[in-house]
Design an enzyme around this catalytic site. Structure first.
Site, PDB file in Angstrom:
ATOM      1  N   HIS A  61       0.669  -1.489   0.095  1.00 44.22           N
ATOM      2  CA  HIS A  61      -0.318   0.130   0.276  1.00 44.22           C
ATOM      3  C   HIS A  61       0.875   1.035  -0.116  1.00 44.22           C
ATOM      4  O   HIS A  61       0.673   2.244  -0.849  1.00 44.22           O
ATOM      5  CB  HIS A  61      -1.275  -0.178   0.878  1.00 44.22           C
ATOM      6  CG  HIS A  61      -2.042  -1.536   0.882  1.00 44.22           C
ATOM      7  ND1 HIS A  61      -2.153  -1.500   1.687  1.00 44.22           N
ATOM      8  CD2 HIS A  61      -2.846  -1.621   0.066  1.00 44.22           C
ATOM      9  CE1 HIS A  61      -2.795  -3.059   1.212  1.00 44.22           C
ATOM     10  NE2 HIS A  61      -3.400  -2.621   0.817  1.00 44.22           N
ATOM     11  N   ASP A  85      -9.588  -3.484  -0.196  1.00 50.01           N
ATOM     12  CA  ASP A  85      -9.782  -3.512   1.501  1.00 50.01           C
ATOM     13  C   ASP A  85      -9.608  -2.297   2.379  1.00 50.01           C
ATOM     14  O   ASP A  85      -9.087  -1.857   3.697  1.00 50.01           O
ATOM     15  CB  ASP A  85      -8.347  -4.183   2.134  1.00 50.01           C
ATOM     16  CG  ASP A  85      -7.173  -4.404   1.081  1.00 50.01           C
ATOM     17  OD1 ASP A  85      -7.143  -4.091  -0.434  1.00 50.01           O
ATOM     18  OD2 ASP A  85      -6.910  -2.682   0.635  1.00 50.01           O
ATOM     19  N   GLU A 104     -14.903  -0.333  -6.626  1.00 53.62           N
ATOM     20  CA  GLU A 104     -14.849  -1.990  -5.937  1.00 53.62           C
ATOM     21  C   GLU A 104     -16.663  -2.877  -6.280  1.00 53.62           C
ATOM     22  O   GLU A 104     -17.580  -2.365  -6.214  1.00 53.62           O
ATOM     23  CB  GLU A 104     -14.427  -1.816  -4.864  1.00 53.62           C
ATOM     24  CG  GLU A 104     -15.564  -2.820  -4.359  1.00 53.62           C
ATOM     25  CD  GLU A 104     -13.622  -3.677  -4.101  1.00 53.62           C
ATOM     26  OE1 GLU A 104     -12.735  -3.604  -4.019  1.00 53.62           O
ATOM     27  OE2 GLU A 104     -14.829  -5.036  -4.815  1.00 53.62           O
ATOM     28  N   GLY A 136     -14.808  -1.686 -12.610  1.00 52.90           N
ATOM     29  CA  GLY A 136     -14.458  -1.037 -13.267  1.00 52.90           C
ATOM     30  C   GLY A 136     -14.024  -0.493 -14.571  1.00 52.90           C
ATOM     31  O   GLY A 136     -13.881   0.451 -14.488  1.00 52.90           O
ATOM     32  N   ASP A 153      -6.046  -1.025  -8.295  1.00 51.16           N
ATOM     33  CA  ASP A 153      -5.735  -2.008  -7.185  1.00 51.16           C
ATOM     34  C   ASP A 153      -6.777  -3.341  -7.056  1.00 51.16           C
ATOM     35  O   ASP A 153      -7.724  -3.147  -6.655  1.00 51.16           O
ATOM     36  CB  ASP A 153      -5.692  -1.585  -5.897  1.00 51.16           C
ATOM     37  CG  ASP A 153      -5.004  -2.202  -4.595  1.00 51.16           C
ATOM     38  OD1 ASP A 153      -5.319  -1.496  -3.239  1.00 51.16           O
ATOM     39  OD2 ASP A 153      -4.787  -3.327  -4.969  1.00 51.16           O
ATOM     40  N   SER A 154      -5.757  -3.977  -8.299  1.00 50.61           N
ATOM     41  CA  SER A 154      -7.370  -4.969  -8.735  1.00 50.61           C
ATOM     42  C   SER A 154      -6.271  -6.227  -7.888  1.00 50.61           C
ATOM     43  O   SER A 154      -5.435  -6.246  -7.733  1.00 50.61           O
ATOM     44  CB  SER A 154      -7.331  -4.985 -10.124  1.00 50.61           C
ATOM     45  OG  SER A 154      -6.080  -5.581 -11.046  1.00 50.61           O
ATOM     46  N   THR A 155      -7.340  -7.305  -8.086  1.00 58.28           N
ATOM     47  CA  THR A 155      -6.952  -8.671  -7.927  1.00 58.28           C
ATOM     48  C   THR A 155      -6.616  -9.331  -8.943  1.00 58.28           C
ATOM     49  O   THR A 155      -5.948  -8.280 -10.049  1.00 58.28           O
ATOM     50  CB  THR A 155      -8.465  -9.834  -8.082  1.00 58.28           C
ATOM     51  OG1 THR A 155      -9.214  -9.231  -9.220  1.00 58.28           O
ATOM     52  CG2 THR A 155      -8.881  -9.667  -6.222  1.00 58.28           C
ATOM     53  N   ASP A 156      -5.487 -10.828  -9.895  1.00 59.01           N
ATOM     54  CA  ASP A 156      -4.958 -10.704 -10.545  1.00 59.01           C
ATOM     55  C   ASP A 156      -5.836 -10.838 -11.389  1.00 59.01           C
ATOM     56  O   ASP A 156      -7.346 -10.961 -11.664  1.00 59.01           O
ATOM     57  CB  ASP A 156      -4.418 -12.095 -10.414  1.00 59.01           C
ATOM     58  CG  ASP A 156      -3.987 -12.005  -9.388  1.00 59.01           C
ATOM     59  OD1 ASP A 156      -3.977 -12.842  -8.308  1.00 59.01           O
ATOM     60  OD2 ASP A 156      -2.582 -11.298  -9.054  1.00 59.01           O
ATOM     61  N   PRO A 160     -13.324 -11.594 -11.537  1.00 60.79           N
ATOM     62  CA  PRO A 160     -13.932 -10.055 -11.811  1.00 60.79           C
ATOM     63  C   PRO A 160     -12.501  -8.849 -12.346  1.00 60.79           C
ATOM     64  O   PRO A 160     -13.177  -8.536 -13.218  1.00 60.79           O
ATOM     65  CB  PRO A 160     -14.526  -9.703 -10.669  1.00 60.79           C
ATOM     66  CG  PRO A 160     -14.233 -10.695  -9.417  1.00 60.79           C
ATOM     67  CD  PRO A 160     -13.211 -12.003 -10.145  1.00 60.79           C
TER      68      PRO A 160
HETATM   69  N1  SAM Z   1      -3.732  -5.824  -2.783  1.00 62.38           N
HETATM   70  C1  SAM Z   1      -4.010  -6.588  -3.044  1.00 62.38           C
HETATM   71  C2  SAM Z   1      -3.608  -7.486  -4.610  1.00 62.38           C
HETATM   72  O1  SAM Z   1      -2.562  -6.635  -5.620  1.00 62.38           O
HETATM   73  O2  SAM Z   1      -3.656  -8.669  -4.610  1.00 62.38           O
HETATM   74  C3  SAM Z   1      -5.496  -6.359  -4.457  1.00 62.38           C
HETATM   75  C4  SAM Z   1      -6.084  -5.194  -3.703  1.00 62.38           C
HETATM   76  S1  SAM Z   1      -8.214  -5.693  -3.484  1.00 62.38           S
HETATM   77  C5  SAM Z   1      -8.402  -6.653  -2.381  1.00 62.38           C
HETATM   78  C6  SAM Z   1      -8.529  -6.189  -5.115  1.00 62.38           C
HETATM   79  C7  SAM Z   1      -9.983  -5.390  -5.262  1.00 62.38           C
HETATM   80  O3  SAM Z   1     -10.092  -5.755  -6.466  1.00 62.38           O
HETATM   81  C8  SAM Z   1     -10.734  -6.956  -4.579  1.00 62.38           C
HETATM   82  O4  SAM Z   1     -11.544  -6.066  -3.499  1.00 62.38           O
HETATM   83  C9  SAM Z   1     -11.921  -7.268  -5.988  1.00 62.38           C
HETATM   84  O5  SAM Z   1     -13.273  -6.948  -5.051  1.00 62.38           O
HETATM   85  C10 SAM Z   1     -11.904  -5.996  -6.545  1.00 62.38           C
HETATM   86  N2  SAM Z   1     -12.126  -6.408  -7.798  1.00 62.38           N
HETATM   87  C11 SAM Z   1     -11.583  -7.104  -8.949  1.00 62.38           C
HETATM   88  N3  SAM Z   1     -12.236  -6.985 -10.135  1.00 62.38           N
HETATM   89  C12 SAM Z   1     -12.947  -5.356 -10.078  1.00 62.38           C
HETATM   90  C13 SAM Z   1     -13.590  -4.633 -11.198  1.00 62.38           C
HETATM   91  N4  SAM Z   1     -13.484  -5.820 -12.157  1.00 62.38           N
HETATM   92  N5  SAM Z   1     -13.962  -3.954 -11.328  1.00 62.38           N
HETATM   93  C14 SAM Z   1     -13.610  -3.411  -9.492  1.00 62.38           C
HETATM   94  N6  SAM Z   1     -13.302  -3.861  -8.585  1.00 62.38           N
HETATM   95  C15 SAM Z   1     -12.501  -4.642  -8.461  1.00 62.38           C
END
Ligand code: SAM
Length: 275
Positions: A61, A85, A104, A136, A153-156, A160
């Site tokens: 972060h 988060d 989010e 997003g 700051d997304s998932t892989d 989604p």
């Molecule tokens: N720091 C973590 C990492 O690098 O793996 C990820 C932080 S955060 C938990 C990732 C967030 O992206 C999740 O809350 C997930 O719901 C969100 N997310 C995934 N796909 C998304 C989308 N298409 N639009 C918006 N948010 C999304």
């Protein structure tokens, strides 16, 4: 209590000894789990992948938020995509003039983090954050605002998160950025084959859109290989440190500083070649 195990590849896995499985729920988008562990404290996993742990979340972060904020100290209007988060927003709000739109997709992630991970989620109570629940890719397609900074700051790139790695998503982010604006995204890892392929794919999509498109690195114990990357792209702003060192010192950060900012772009040969 047993072990939480995350597969980094088919042949490598990370196991973390668990004190307690605190929460588990399948939402419309993903599986959310919260665990208490001996080594890393409380952590959240989405679809079986560690997102953040109490012990090492500061690294990710601080690096995703403070590096761009000190490359362009004039940044005021920020868009965060993902970031459920709250850790990224927490760091951004240390700068008194910053206002954040956050998009989010999964409202349940925010609710669960507010309840179980106040360390990062307390940021959502700040009036300078406008929190929206949407995909997003749809938000950036419709948005007509100009941002000084966009942080993905997304998932892989699966589930989604996949839509946040598409060309059309990057093109709309480029459209929403001011001339001096900066685009930052979590950019996977150079080490294992599949994350290196993702790194290359992301870079190949960003390079044609931004005259300045590079990556920087940080070392995050609970992410695959520990060698983690962030994308940095801009139309005009090179990633030099231009920040106020006194203000930065007042934050008492645990990872980011001016020298780390500069060194983060010193990429090992195999990473450069991998791009
Ligand atoms: N720091 C973590 C990492 O690098 O793996 C990820 C932080 S955060 C938990 C990732 C967030 O992206 C999740 O809350 C997930 O719901 C969100 N997310 C995934 N796909 C998304 C989308 N298409 N639009 C918006 N948010 C999304």
């Amino acid at each position: 209590m047993g072990w939480f195990t995350e597969y980094w590849t088919d042949y490598v896995k990370l196991s973390v000894r668990i004190k307690k499985h605190v929460f588990s729920k399948e939402t419309k988008y993903q599986k959310i789990d919260i665990y208490d562990s001996y080594e890393f404290g409380r952590f959240m996993a989405l679809d079986g992948y560690i997102m953040l742990t109490e012990r090492d979340e500061f690294i990710y972060h601080e690096m995703i938020a403070h590096l761009p904020m000190n490359a362009n100290p004039a940044i005021r209007k920020v868009l965060v995509i993902g970031g459920g988060d709250g850790g990224t927003v927490r760091e951004l709000l240390r700068y008194p003039d910053v206002v954040v739109d956050m998009v989010e997709i999964d409202e349940e992630v925010v609710r669960v983090c507010r309840e179980y991970l106040p360390l990062t989620a307390h940021a959502f109570d700040n009036p300078r954050v406008h929190l929206m629940f949407a995909d997003g890719i749809e938000y950036v397609e419709k948005a007509e605002k100009t941002y000084d900074l966009i942080i993905v700051d997304s998932t892989d790139p699966s589930g989604p998160g996949l839509s946040l790695y598409k060309n059309e998503f990057y093109k709309n982010c480029q459209r929403l950025l001011s001339d001096e604006g900066i685009f930052i995204n979590q950019h996977e890892s150079p080490y294992f084959d599949d994350t290196r392929a993702s790194m290359r794919d992301i870079h190949r999509k960003l390079k044609p859109l931004f005259p300045i498109a590079t990556i920087y690195q940080a070392f995050i114990p609970t992410y695959p290989s520990g060698h983690w990357l962030f994308g940095y792209a801009s139309k005009k702003t090179h990633p030099e440190f231009r920040g106020d060192e006194k203000l930065l010192a007042s934050f008492k950060l645990k990872y980011y500083n001016k020298e780390v900012h500069q060194a983060a772009f010193a990429l090992p040969n195999y990473v450069r070649e991998g791009l």
